[in-house]
Structures are given as structure tokens and as C-alpha cells.
Scaffold this active site. Structure first.
Site: not given
Ligand code: DX5
Ligand code: ZN
Length: 220
Positions: A7, A32, A34, A36, A65, A67, A136, A174
């Protein structure tokens, strides 16, 4: 099959190209990303510009991903930017099946993510529309959180549903994946593992990728 998806949330943004190169050199299967929006989760990260920038840095699939609330508003923009997998949350929109279909029509793989408290039934209802299921194992929003142990049982049940319907969709986990937790998720039936802090927090991020693969197999 063991797919490792580092990620970039945990990468050093001032040295993003170097940090991407490190995990690609280490054999990362996917990257990956993220996204947000500060509304669906209490944190704000990247938009389509980041996807375009990453697309220029590597050829490996970009596992995006989202969010965000109403992820359907971003399907075209992320497809144009070069996203490979477009995973959105079942909790974030009213018309999951319609949007899974739109994601595929836009030329991306369609993934559905579930927060820890969200039951698996919605997966079953749309199983034939899914290219990926994301369980998750933390409440989304931040890297570096601890793996919620109840995720292991949920992965097992998700595995059973996919097998029962003959689905070959990747089962991704994840949150909090590390040397200490990856074997549980693997044994439960996950095949795709997101890891942010475990990889970028390691002294040698490239070497951590084969190490995580080794941990999966060590306990089987
Ligand atoms: C959390 C994200 C993850 C995050 C995981 O909300 O969706 O993808 O980057 O990070 P680690 O591996 O540090 O938990
Ligand atoms: Zn993620």
C-alpha cells in the site's frame, strides 16, 4: 496463489518513485492505492492524479481501494487514469450491483469491500458480478492499525461463499497484515494481501515481500 499488494499509503510521498521501484523490485504483484474522501473515512488522501502518476512509474496492476461516499462518481475518471482494479465499499452507495457493472463496462476489474461490521450476505447476492472481494481487517482510514482477529473467521466464510458459487474472484484482506498475521489470513482462504506499514516500515521493503510469502507457507 499468494498476491502481495504493497500500500503506497505508507510510502514516503517525497520519494514516491523510489518507494514504488523498491516494491516492484521485491516482486510486488499489485500496487494498492487507498483513496479516501474525508467523509466515508476520517482521512483524506489521493485522487485520480495519483493514479496517473503511478501508472507512469510501473506496469504492475494498480489495485485502487476507494474509501469514498458515492464511488460511482469516480468510475470514468479512475478508468481514464489507468486503474486496474476498482474496489468500492458496499456501505458507501445504494446501488452496488449497478456500479459493479459500470466498473466493468469502464474496463476495470470490479471489487467490493466490506468493513469489519458489515455482514457477508451482500457478497452472496452479487457474487457473479464480482471480480474481487476485499475483507477489511481494520476499520478503514489509516495505515498502521492492528489486525482485528474476527477477520479470520470472516475470510473463511467468504472463501466458502466464493467456492460454493464457483467464483474465482481474488479474496483480498486489508489492514494490519504483517509477518505475525498473514498466515492466519492465508490459512483462512485469502489469496491477496495488502500490506502498508509492514512493508514500508521494514528496513528493506523489497525483501519484506518474499518474507511475507514465506510466512504464509511456513504455517501451513
Ligand atoms: C486502511 C487502508 C489500508 C492501509 C493498510 O484504511 O485501506 O490499505 O494502507 O495499512 P497497514 O498495512 O499498515 O495496516
Ligand atoms: Zn486499502
Amino acid at each position: 496463489m499468494i498476491r502481495i499488494a504493497p500500500s503506497v499509503l505508507s510510502a514516503d510521498m517525497a520519494h514516491l518513485a523510489d518507494d514504488v521501484a523498491k516494491v516492484v523490485d521485491g516482486g510486488a504483484d499489485w500496487l494498492h492505492v487507498d483513496v479516501m474522501d474525508g467523509q466515508f473515512v476520517p482521512n483524506l488522501t489521493f485522487g485520480a492524479g495519483m493514479i496517473s502518476a503511478l501508472r507512469k512509474l510501473t506496469d504492475i496492476p494498480l489495485d485502487v481501494h476507494l474509501m469514498v461516499k458515492e464511488p460511482e462518481n469516480y468510475i470514468e475518471r479512475f478508468a481514464d487514469a489507468g486503474a486496474s482494479v476498482f474496489t468500492f465499499h458496499a456501505e458507501a452507495t445504494d446501488h452496488v450491483q449497478r456500479h459493479l457493472d459500470s466498473v466493468k463496462k469502464a474496463g476495470m476489474q470490479a471489487g467490493l469491500a466490506l468493513n469489519p461490521a458489515t455482514p457477508l450476505n451482500c457478497i452472496e447476492e452479487v457474487v457473479n458480478d464480482l471480480d474481487l472481494v476485499l475483507i477489511m481487517s481494520v476499520n478503514p482510514g489509516f495505515g498502521g492499525q492492528s489486525y482485528i482477529p474476527a477477520a479470520t473467521g470472516k475470510i473463511m466464510r467468504a472463501r466458502r461463499i466464493l467456492d460454493q458459487y464457483g467464483s474465482s474472484a481474488p479474496l483480498e484482506v486489508d489492514g494490519g497484515i504483517s509477518r505475525n498475521t498473514i498466515a492466519d489470513a492465508y490459512s483462512a482462504g485469502a489469496d491477496t494481501f495488502v500490506a502498508g506499514s509492514a512493508i514500508y516500515g521494514a528496513a528493506d521493503p523489497a525483501a519484506e515481500i518474499p518474507e511475507l510469502r514465506r510466512c504464509c507457507l511456513a504455517e501451513v
